[in-house]
Structure formats: structure tokens, C-alpha cells
Design a protein around this motif. Structure first.
Motif, PDB file in Angstrom:
ATOM      1  N   PRO A  97       0.829  -1.218   0.000  1.00 21.59           N
ATOM      2  CA  PRO A  97       0.000   0.000   0.000  1.00 21.59           C
ATOM      3  C   PRO A  97       0.857   1.259   0.000  1.00 21.59           C
ATOM      4  CG  PRO A  97      -0.779  -1.583   1.627  1.00 21.59           C
ATOM      5  CD  PRO A  97       0.545  -2.094   1.139  1.00 21.59           C
ATOM      6  N   ILE A 100      -1.912   7.791  -2.011  1.00 24.66           N
ATOM      7  CA  ILE A 100      -2.259   8.388  -3.299  1.00 24.66           C
ATOM      8  C   ILE A 100      -3.008   9.687  -3.035  1.00 24.66           C
ATOM      9  CG2 ILE A 100      -3.529   8.099  -5.457  1.00 24.66           C
ATOM     10  CD1 ILE A 100      -3.184   5.117  -5.186  1.00 24.66           C
ATOM     11  N   SER A 156      -3.490   3.054  -1.310  1.00 29.50           N
ATOM     12  CA  SER A 156      -3.802   2.227  -2.472  1.00 29.50           C
ATOM     13  C   SER A 156      -4.146   0.815  -2.037  1.00 29.50           C
ATOM     14  CB  SER A 156      -2.616   2.192  -3.439  1.00 29.50           C
ATOM     15  OG  SER A 156      -1.500   1.568  -2.829  1.00 29.50           O
ATOM     16  N   SER A 157      -4.933   0.159  -2.855  1.00 35.16           N
ATOM     17  CA  SER A 157      -5.338  -1.218  -2.587  1.00 35.16           C
ATOM     18  C   SER A 157      -4.474  -2.167  -3.393  1.00 35.16           C
ATOM     19  CB  SER A 157      -6.812  -1.420  -2.951  1.00 35.16           C
ATOM     20  OG  SER A 157      -7.171  -2.782  -2.856  1.00 35.16           O
ATOM     21  N   HIS A 161      -7.022  -3.793 -10.508  1.00 35.59           N
ATOM     22  CA  HIS A 161      -8.102  -2.957 -11.025  1.00 35.59           C
ATOM     23  C   HIS A 161      -8.165  -3.076 -12.542  1.00 35.59           C
ATOM     24  CE1 HIS A 161     -10.797   0.365 -11.690  1.00 35.59           C
ATOM     25  NE2 HIS A 161      -9.892   0.989 -12.422  1.00 35.59           N
TER      26      HIS A 161
END
Length: 381
Positions: A97, A100, A156-157, A161
Motif C-alpha cells: 500500500p 495516493i 492504495s489497494s 483494477h
């Protein structure tokens, strides 16, 4: 390439990659050199023939990251059993992670006002009495504080995505999953038929959305913004093994730490370090007039900040170029003083001598180049 065999080389010390028997040292040295020249790693570290207390059964591979769970167990002969797993389709590693910043939702007016106030305070604090490093740290900390206060952020994950999967498609996927749960619970032909029909519809919708994204978004942006193309290519990779095994003069580097150390040592070895005894060549009298004293202006600094590419990544200072571009008029006076001080004193802030470097394998020799020895690098593997 991987191989598991009984190589019958009992006198090799695999911890030091050397021979322990002078009589067979020549054969062993040839074998070890063959492994080194072909970037082959040997992964068995436990005795495989207890009678002779030696490692005879070896696993050699050019990609040690796909080999896991190497075990040595008692066998039915005088050799032990060597078992291991080969991951033929490595799972893509998720990134850790990171923070952002969402500049689209930033409070730009207050951000600029905050940076302006920090700049005025900096110039009023007699920065000429401080070192270049101290002044840069003040400017950097002020920018970071203003950005954290007025620019929304999130972590962030690690999830993958897919940009073509829209919210509407996600709703269809959730409905598909509900129909599947219902069909498993009811266990009748009507429920399964309804689920399969909707599942095929969702699959067709995703396929069409993917094609539309590739053709209209990625394809149309190749000339103006190739970043989307390379992001798509990176996203579609089925593996993420990184840099392959590296070979030095003494060992094979299979871990990220060893690879980074090997690359850092190599780059340091090809840089030339000038000594004080080196004489500067005399070029004679120049036919051109001397350059007058260089004065750095605020307008020039603001122009350079305003022309930064906001899509570029930030460096070790973790200050995004988009922030510098957004607050260019307010930040320019402080940076102008810092640039002038750096030029007048011949000192560059220590953090500006650092860089994030990603090693990319190429089958070419690296030529030597000149660089100041106090530059440092952080290898991202």
C-alpha cells in the motif's frame, strides 16, 4: 530451465561454491563455472546421500523464484528423496500500500495560500545563515505539510483494477453471484438455467467492454499518451518475477537483496572517481567573452515549475510534480533562493543526489560513465 538429477559431485561445498577435494577440483571447477556462466542456481542445501554425507542430487534452474518447498526426505535406497514444487503460473505479486493524493478534489486556493505563507516565512527566517541541505529540508517539509492539509489522500489497494469493468458491470457481476448462490441452494433446473443465461450475458458484456477499452481508449492514446498502453501491458502480465538470477564473479544472486547489492556494486565499479591529483587540461585563451555572474530569476524558476509533466512519478523526496506545478507562483521565490545558494556555494542538496532505479535486463555491456561518487541509488526490484 530447470533440472533434477544425481550429478555425483560429492566434493562440492555449495555454501562457498568451491571444491573440497584437490584430486577432483578441476572437474568440479569446470562444473561450477558452467553453472555460473549460464546463470544456473543450485537449490538443494541438505545431504541427499547420508552414507557419504554429501549432496549428490541437485536442482539447478535459471529461475529459482518458481521453485519452492524444497525438501529432502528418507528414501528407499541410499539416496534421499528430493521433493519440490514448480509454480508454472506464478501469482502476480501485489504492491505494498502507498499513499495516493487526489488533486482533482484538492482545495487549490487554500493550498496556494498555505505555500505562499510558508515561502514568506522561509525568506524572512534569514535562510542565508543555513546550509543548502537545511534550507531544502525546510522547503520540502513545508510542501509536504501543505499537501497533507489540503489534498485528499487514500491508501492504495493491492487488488487488481480492471479499468473496463464499470460500476454497471460490477452490479451485473453481483447479481450473477446471487443467482449462482440461489441455484446451489435450490438445486433445480430452472435456477441453474437462469444463472447460466445471466452468466453468459455478463461474460459477453465484459468481453465487449474489454475490446472497446483496448480499441478506443488504449489504441487512440498511443500517440499522445503512451502511458495508458504501457499500464495496460503491465496489468495483463500473468507473472511478476522481476529481475532474473544475476551472476557475479563469485556467486549467483537469487534474492532481491543480493540482486540489488550486485547491481549497485557493478554501477559503482564502472563510475570513474576523479582525484585531487588529476590535472585539468589547459585549453589556452578562449576567443569567446567570459560568462558574467549567473543570476537565477524568480520568473525563470516559475516557468520551469509550470512546464513540469504532472504525470511523472515523484522521487525519493515524495513530492509529486503536480504539486510543484500547481503552486509554481507561490513556491518559485523559495526555490529561486535555494538554486542561487546552491550555485554560489557549489553544493547540491544531498537528497537530490539520490534516485530510484529499476534494473532492466538487456544483453549489452554497460559502458563506463563519469559521475560524482557521492551519488546514491535505491534499486527497486
Amino acid at each position: 530451465m530447470s533440472s533434477l538429477e544425481d550429478f555425483n559431485y560429492p566434493d562440492i561445498d555449495w555454501d562457498t561454491w568451491s571444491s573440497t577435494n584437490p584430486k577432483t577440483a578441476g572437474v568440479h571447477r569446470s562444473f561450477l563455472n558452467f553453472l555460473l556462466e549460464n546463470s544456473l542456481a543450485q537449490l538443494v542445501t541438505k545431504v541427499t546421500r547420508p552414507v557419504s554425507n554429501s549432496i549428490l542430487d541437485l536442482i539447478v534452474t535459471t529461475n529459482s523464484q518458481i521453485i519452492s518447498d524444497v525438501e529432502v526426505s528418507p528414501g528407499i535406497s541410499d539416496h534421499s528423496i528430493v521433493t519440490f514444487n514448480i509454480n508454472l503460473k506464478p501469482k502476480q505479486q501485489s504492491k505494498p500500500p502507498r499513499k495516493i493524493y487526489n488533486f482533482l478534489r484538492a482545495d487549490v486556493e487554500n493550498l496556494k495560500q498555505n505555500v505562499k505563507e510558508h515561502t514568506q516565512e522561509f525568506l524572512a527566517s534569514a535562510p542565508q545563515n543555513n546550509s543548502v541541505d537545511t534550507n531544502w529540508e525546510k522547503i520540502r517539509d513545508n510542501l509536504t505539510e501543505a499537501m497533507n492539509a489540503h489534498v485528499p489522500s487514500k491508501m492504495s489497494s493491492g487488488k487488481r483494477h480492471l479499468p473496463w469493468v464499470t460500476p454497471d458491470i460490477k452490479r451485473q457481476m453481483r447479481k450473477r453471484d446471487k443467482l449462482h448462490c440461489r441455484a446451489r441452494k435450490q438445486q433445480n433446473s430452472t435456477s441453474w438455467k437462469l444463472f447460466r443465461q445471466y452468466r453468459n450475458k455478463v461474460a459477453s458484456t465484459v468481453h465487449s467492454a474489454h475490446e472497446d477499452y483496448v480499441n478506443n481508449v488504449v489504441g487512440n492514446s498511443l500517440s499522445e499518451s503512451p502511458k495508458k498502453f504501457w499500464s495496460y501491458v503491465k496489468m495483463m502480465r500473468t507473472e511478476n518475477l522481476g529481475i532474473p538470477t544475476l551472476r557475479t564473479t563469485t556467486k549467483l544472486c537469487t534474492t532481491d537483496q543480493d540482486k540489488a547489492t550486485a547491481l549497485n556494486s557493478h554501477f559503482q565499479s564502472v563510475f570513474t572517481q576523479e582525484t585531487d591529483t588529476c590535472s585539468i587540461p589547459q585549453k589556452g585563451i578562449s576567443p569567446y567573452p567570459s560568462i558574467s555572474e549567473l543570476i537565477i530569476g524568480v520568473e525563470g524558476v516559475e516557468k520551469q515549475l509550470s512546464s513540469l509533466n504532472p504525470t511523472k512519478a515523484c522521487g525519493p523526496d515524495e513530492i509529486p510534480p503536480r504539486l510543484l506545478k500547481t503552486v509554481a507562483p507561490e513556491l518559485a521565490p523559495a526555490l529561486c533562493f535555494l538554486f542561487q545558494q546552491s550555485y554560489d556555494t557549489g553544493v547540491v542538496p544531498s537528497q537530490w543526489k539520490q534516485a530510484l532505479v529499476t534494473g532492466i535486463f538487456k544483453k549489452v555491456k554497460i559502458r563506463s560513465c563519469e559521475l560524482s561518487p557521492d551519488f546514491t541509488y535505491k534499486f527497486v526490484l
